[in-house]
Design an enzyme around this catalytic site. Structure first.
Site, PDB file in Angstrom:
ATOM      1  N   HIS B 153       0.840  -1.190   0.000  1.00  0.00           N
ATOM      2  CA  HIS B 153       0.000   0.000   0.000  1.00  0.00           C
ATOM      3  C   HIS B 153       0.878   1.243   0.000  1.00  0.00           C
ATOM      4  O   HIS B 153       2.102   1.144   0.101  1.00  0.00           O
ATOM      5  CB  HIS B 153      -0.934   0.022   1.225  1.00  0.00           C
ATOM      6  CG  HIS B 153      -0.209   0.145   2.529  1.00  0.00           C
ATOM      7  ND1 HIS B 153       0.224  -0.955   3.254  1.00  0.00           N
ATOM      8  CD2 HIS B 153       0.193   1.233   3.256  1.00  0.00           C
ATOM      9  CE1 HIS B 153       0.841  -0.552   4.343  1.00  0.00           C
ATOM     10  NE2 HIS B 153       0.841   0.774   4.376  1.00  0.00           N
ATOM     11  N   HIS B 200      -5.775  -1.932   4.860  1.00  0.00           N
ATOM     12  CA  HIS B 200      -5.610  -0.734   4.035  1.00  0.00           C
ATOM     13  C   HIS B 200      -4.929  -1.076   2.725  1.00  0.00           C
ATOM     14  O   HIS B 200      -3.960  -1.819   2.681  1.00  0.00           O
ATOM     15  CB  HIS B 200      -4.845   0.388   4.747  1.00  0.00           C
ATOM     16  CG  HIS B 200      -3.554  -0.008   5.384  1.00  0.00           C
ATOM     17  ND1 HIS B 200      -3.154  -1.305   5.575  1.00  0.00           N
ATOM     18  CD2 HIS B 200      -2.546   0.752   5.882  1.00  0.00           C
ATOM     19  CE1 HIS B 200      -1.980  -1.340   6.168  1.00  0.00           C
ATOM     20  NE2 HIS B 200      -1.579  -0.121   6.366  1.00  0.00           N
ATOM     21  N   HIS B 215       4.899   7.252   2.435  1.00  0.00           N
ATOM     22  CA  HIS B 215       5.665   6.013   2.262  1.00  0.00           C
ATOM     23  C   HIS B 215       4.952   5.034   1.345  1.00  0.00           C
ATOM     24  O   HIS B 215       3.733   5.061   1.196  1.00  0.00           O
ATOM     25  CB  HIS B 215       5.961   5.340   3.606  1.00  0.00           C
ATOM     26  CG  HIS B 215       4.763   4.737   4.286  1.00  0.00           C
ATOM     27  ND1 HIS B 215       4.037   5.379   5.265  1.00  0.00           N
ATOM     28  CD2 HIS B 215       4.161   3.527   4.142  1.00  0.00           C
ATOM     29  CE1 HIS B 215       3.052   4.610   5.694  1.00  0.00           C
ATOM     30  NE2 HIS B 215       3.101   3.475   5.025  1.00  0.00           N
ATOM     31  N   HIS B 247       1.846  -0.290  14.917  1.00  0.00           N
ATOM     32  CA  HIS B 247       0.805   0.716  14.741  1.00  0.00           C
ATOM     33  C   HIS B 247      -0.420   0.340  15.568  1.00  0.00           C
ATOM     34  O   HIS B 247      -0.821  -0.826  15.579  1.00  0.00           O
ATOM     35  CB  HIS B 247       0.352   0.794  13.278  1.00  0.00           C
ATOM     36  CG  HIS B 247       1.382   1.266  12.312  1.00  0.00           C
ATOM     37  ND1 HIS B 247       2.030   2.463  12.436  1.00  0.00           N
ATOM     38  CD2 HIS B 247       1.866   0.713  11.174  1.00  0.00           C
ATOM     39  CE1 HIS B 247       2.860   2.631  11.421  1.00  0.00           C
ATOM     40  NE2 HIS B 247       2.791   1.582  10.652  1.00  0.00           N
ATOM     41  N   TYR B 256       9.608   2.170   9.551  1.00  0.00           N
ATOM     42  CA  TYR B 256       9.726   3.192   8.510  1.00  0.00           C
ATOM     43  C   TYR B 256      11.205   3.453   8.269  1.00  0.00           C
ATOM     44  O   TYR B 256      11.973   3.618   9.231  1.00  0.00           O
ATOM     45  CB  TYR B 256       9.078   4.515   8.943  1.00  0.00           C
ATOM     46  CG  TYR B 256       7.565   4.535   8.953  1.00  0.00           C
ATOM     47  CD1 TYR B 256       6.803   3.744   8.098  1.00  0.00           C
ATOM     48  CD2 TYR B 256       6.897   5.401   9.811  1.00  0.00           C
ATOM     49  CE1 TYR B 256       5.419   3.792   8.120  1.00  0.00           C
ATOM     50  CE2 TYR B 256       5.512   5.459   9.829  1.00  0.00           C
ATOM     51  CZ  TYR B 256       4.773   4.658   8.981  1.00  0.00           C
ATOM     52  OH  TYR B 256       3.406   4.722   8.995  1.00  0.00           O
ATOM     53  N   GLU B 266       8.198   1.446   4.013  1.00  0.00           N
ATOM     54  CA  GLU B 266       7.809   0.709   5.214  1.00  0.00           C
ATOM     55  C   GLU B 266       7.940  -0.785   4.935  1.00  0.00           C
ATOM     56  O   GLU B 266       7.604  -1.250   3.849  1.00  0.00           O
ATOM     57  CB  GLU B 266       6.349   1.026   5.576  1.00  0.00           C
ATOM     58  CG  GLU B 266       5.869   0.290   6.843  1.00  0.00           C
ATOM     59  CD  GLU B 266       4.381   0.488   7.159  1.00  0.00           C
ATOM     60  OE1 GLU B 266       3.570   0.481   6.213  1.00  0.00           O
ATOM     61  OE2 GLU B 266       4.043   0.655   8.343  1.00  0.00           O
TER      62      GLU B 266
END
Lengths: 308, 308, 308, 308
Positions: B153, B200, B215, B247, B256, B266
């Site tokens: 993503h 996501h 990112h 997260h 990151y 990431e």
């Protein structure tokens, strides 16, 4: 919606021989949360990270096995559409009224060509995973036993698995992900089907007797949780069929084990994520052992014979 | 199909300052496989378990950043339908001919309200993951570097993220999974959207400048692989922004870090799987730190300011 | 015995500002088991897999910090021998009678050149780890909180760490495992010493003020348990200094965090096992950041300044 | 020294049927590093994190099995002392000159009551682990195959294991850690002995035939590495005896497998750390299955019968 139609396996209803012993096993050892009992004697459970009221139901009976396997669909309109498509396909369907199953809307029932009873439904009360929808923690602090994330899939045994596959593909929009061929190189011994990004939402093995259950499977988060699950099974003297090990098919890591009534369950983790543009994977007969049990590279005796 | 429309992020095209240094970084350190170069100077890469020809592309430029982010759609008919819906929605679209990008069919291009260039395409040559479709092994023995499973993503920054969300939801059938609210409790600081079972497929943060990249993210299989990735970064003196950590949003574990041109990348693992009947999760302004970085419970300086 | 003399760190006695708050923290969050309280107000704890009555003790005081750090020795004869060697070395020793500390034999006390109070003892009541010595299960089913395996080591700060090292090496038969040099390339900033196969049983950093504690450390079994520990800290809003991350020194994975009184603790896992024929490892000043925090590759502000 | 006398298992010398096939197996699949060959045809290997020149040696022979098992001792003086104690105990010892084994000092050889040849030595060239002694990285980037950390221990089979234990305890200062009793509740079926903080440095099972090898064991860092090892074995069609699973005894996770000549090897991880004040653990005959294989809770056929 990019995820449409049938969403996921929503509940398995299993028969057990002793209700109290089974409730103890499913809550204290497997670590499901009991969410209700109904007047017909069914006991309802959910896994910790599931939002809906239940995903697993047991009832007392004289012999073990699976009464039915349910799939949640996107909404009521989809339920109607799928019912229509089933009937058009020649499948007899039945509507079970909302509330017959606790906290669950109307269900559309039908039998697979292998004799298994399947239910579709659009509504089940969302009770949440205990973390809330605002500023949630990463996981639920109050867990016990093995505590899987969710009920994930079932593997069923029966004769006409070709008919099953055709119905799941043509009517319910499932897709073939992996298959094992018999020695003839043509006939499927087994197929794995999905309605999502999962490598399998339901799987089936060709068998002389219809309407049999091989296992209902529960998802764990990691391979370390698989080890922990096996440890907990040993501490509780749960009968383990095989594992911890890996499947070649789906790549998932796994333990097969039995509930007190002899119903086979699975706790598994990992495996790849599937997309509709992936090519199905085929396992030839000479490699079926490695396909099923990647490390042992041979079927154990129980795999093809111990069913409920 | 139960997975329909937009399937997944298909490629990110990034600008780098030094091509040789970047190719070395992306192949030897991140461990992508170079799959081709075209006459315009673009270099193509794929992750080991991806089937399509490429998911990541770089080109030399004077400043770092992302040229475009592409999504693969189900088929050519869906591509046409989505193009029609975009135009009807008032979005200017452009067709890029097949072959302009190596091994890739016709692409439909358009700009998001935040200025980012998005591409949709239905065809990309399947080169396989190296395991074959018959009796595959569980993973590819010949890997090097961090070797993620897939490009997963992107998180983009820009002004009108409300417009972005509306477009992704109304036209491309994405769904809101999580959101962070600003201090007013009304305005979204950030949103996470999906077109699949993933938590996501694209995310966006409100920012004063349009068309910025926070990112591009790559999936790892386990938390132990996240540690190994951080170790490999340190061995290669790669600049780490933050991590390994978790997260709160999506629950994924993460690092990151920056490529040699300063593009943030990431590597992450885990997180939950999403279904359309889940309620979106909301993070309030006072909890945004814990939402972004679950252990530190505060944003680091770089999160809101270092972009390309 | 191939393991002789000083066996291992046996107890740390820490000062806390609020006893009830601290007992809650150490039992519910860190997950130690309270094993007793004495009339002087000390509260005793053990980790789940420790056999002896306690390894961690707290008492209420006006300021946080460490009262003393104890090592268990092989037997009473060794205790006498070591006391003799200490006195011969010019160290003032004191005998504390058996029972002054609950379930603990006579202790030999002395001060390090850095002012820290060290205790040696040969006897402490074995209460077992709860699994028994016959046909034990693999781990204790009844655990809560982070639940480390054992209290593992301490890192102390003070002036004459050269004197400390000499005493530990020459009198107590510890060995140097790793060291960090100051900019001059000669002076030790820090040293890690062992009396076992562990990479460190005690460590020390040169500091302007004597008798300071950097942290007391607790062992976890895996990197996944380190993540779980960080999650539990976040759920309980425990102040985390840094982590999860890895140390270059010892290779262990780690979290530094604070108890409610501001005492720094560590939960860590992994690292190599040491043997007396290994060469000590030296870290130069320019690489100290990577040595302490392998991923960040720089010291955080707190490392050299926040002490109790 | 707090670690004194015998330090650790230093080398196993095994017989193989085909040298080239075996070198390929040990370097490419198990992932040892070949460090030398001598004129007598022996091939020497080390694990990546070992410092000494070799820990594993093979030679071509007509039948598989173990020639000898060596322990490194603290220094030359200890070697002399232990030789004296062996002779005083009535054991015939032999000195093998330095250099007879590559990069290895003088060895003191003797036979155990079970007929196994044991070697003690104080000197072996330190070639390092490839990371250096100054500012090392956390692990070696250039590894292949399973790549264990070290050769860890051996399990031997023979008649007079009581005599073995007495010799190891009384002369070499090993200590009993765990034992399995036969049905009579008195006789040991098996014992696990240590000379360090490890749960076992050597183990032995009572058997009708002397001088047999059950397995030589190699240490892995994590349970995830155990899975990876099993995967690599399957990819290379290595014969797996059992695993991945856990031992009740020592709590370690494990795979038993065979080299191309039929010698059983183990890759394992974890387990507890031992101290001299721990009570030995006893397994009764009815629980031996759970003791050996914690999840299966029964011995497999091969455990007591397949030896080399």
């Amino acid at each position: 919606m990019a995820i449409t139609g049938v969403l996921r396996p929503g509940h398995a209803v299993l028969r057990v021989l002793d209700l109290d012993e089974s409730v103890h096993f499913y809550t204290e050892v497997l670590g499901l949360k009991e969410t209700g009992r109904d007047k017909s004697g069914r006991v309802y459970f959910k896994c910790w990270d599931e939002r809906d009221h239940h995903s697993f139901v047991i009832r007392k009976a004289d012999r073990a096995g699976m009464d039915c396997f349910g799939f949640k669909v996107q909404n009521a309109a989809v339920l109607n559409t799928l019912e229509g498509r089933l009937r058009e396909y020649g499948v007899v369907t039945e509507r079970v009224p909302a509330g017959e199953m606790l906290e669950t809307g109307e269900r559309v029932r039908f039998h697979l060509p292998t004799g298994h009873l399947i239910e579709l439904y659009a509504e089940k009360t969302s009770v949440g995973n205990g973390l809330g929808d605002m500023n949630p923690e990463a996981w639920l602090a109050d867990q016990k036993g093995i505590s899987p994330i969710r009920m994930d899939h079932a593997l069923i045994y029966g004769g006409d698995i070709d008919g099953n596959r055709k119905l799941f593909e043509d009517v319910l929009d499932f897709t073939l992900v992996e298959r094992v061929k018999l020695e003839d190189g043509v006939t499927d011994l087994a197929t794995w089907l999905t309605c999502s990004n999962k490598a399998h939402d339901i799987a089936m093995v060709r068998h002389s007797e219809d309407n049999k259950l091989h296992h209902v499977s529960f998802l764990l988060e990691t391979w370390e949780q698989v080890l922990r699950a096996a440890d907990i099974m040993s501490m509780n003297r749960v009968s383990i069929d095989i594992g911890p090990t890996r499947h070649g098919i789906t790549r998932g890591t796994t333990i097969y084990f039995f509930d007190p009534s002899g119903n086979r369950l699975e706790t598994f983790s990992g495996g790849y994520q599937w997309y509709p543009d992936h090519h199905p994977i085929t396992w030839t007969w000479d490699q079926v052992g490695r396909g099923i049990f990647y490390h042992d590279r041979k079927l154990n005796e129980a795999f093809l014979s111990v069913l409920t």
